[in-house]
Design a protein around this motif. Structure first.
Motif, short mmCIF file in Angstrom:
data_model
loop_
_atom_site.label_atom_id
_atom_site.label_comp_id
_atom_site.label_asym_id
_atom_site.label_seq_id
_atom_site.Cartn_x
_atom_site.Cartn_y
_atom_site.Cartn_z
N THR A 299 -3.47 -0.37 -8.65
CA THR A 299 -2.47 0.04 -7.66
C THR A 299 -1.11 0.36 -8.28
OG1 THR A 299 -1.93 -2.27 -7.14
CG2 THR A 299 -3.57 -1.16 -5.73
N PHE B 159 -2.28 6.45 -8.93
CA PHE B 159 -2.16 5.94 -7.57
C PHE B 159 -0.79 6.32 -6.99
CE2 PHE B 159 -1.91 2.53 -4.33
CZ PHE B 159 -3.12 2.75 -3.71
N LEU C 213 3.85 -1.43 -2.00
CA LEU C 213 3.12 -2.11 -3.07
C LEU C 213 3.48 -3.59 -3.13
CD1 LEU C 213 1.09 -1.74 -5.34
CD2 LEU C 213 3.00 -1.18 -6.85
N THR D 225 1.86 -5.26 -0.17
CA THR D 225 0.40 -5.33 -0.36
C THR D 225 0.03 -6.45 -1.30
OG1 THR D 225 0.15 -2.98 0.11
CG2 THR D 225 -1.61 -4.03 -1.18
#
Length: 73
Positions: free
Chosen positions: A39, A44, A63, A66
């Motif tokens: 990620t 990405f 991010l 997450t």
């Protein structure tokens, strides 16, 4: 190879996260390192920022959120 070095560095990052003692019990270091590695990749980032029009700030916030949701109880 750069990808292998990045993966090794993400494992070190995962170890640092684990040292806090706050990670979910059902994740192992390899899983965490792989998620961080994938990620945080340029590919990405490019998909979401360059291809889909996200702002760099939106990507960074997403991010961080997450990772928090995935790794911490």
């Amino acid at each position: 190879m750069i990808a292998q070095r990045r993966a090794a560095n993400m494992r070190l990052f995962a170890q640092d996260l684990a040292a806090t003692g706050d990670l979910r019990d059902d994740l192992d270091l390899d899983q965490i390192a792989d998620v961080v590695w994938s990620t945080s990749s340029a590919e990405f980032y490019g998909l979401l920022v360059l291809e889909r029009g996200w702002t760099p700030d939106a990507f960074q916030q997403w991010l961080a959120d997450t990772w928090r949701r995935l790794f911490f109880p």
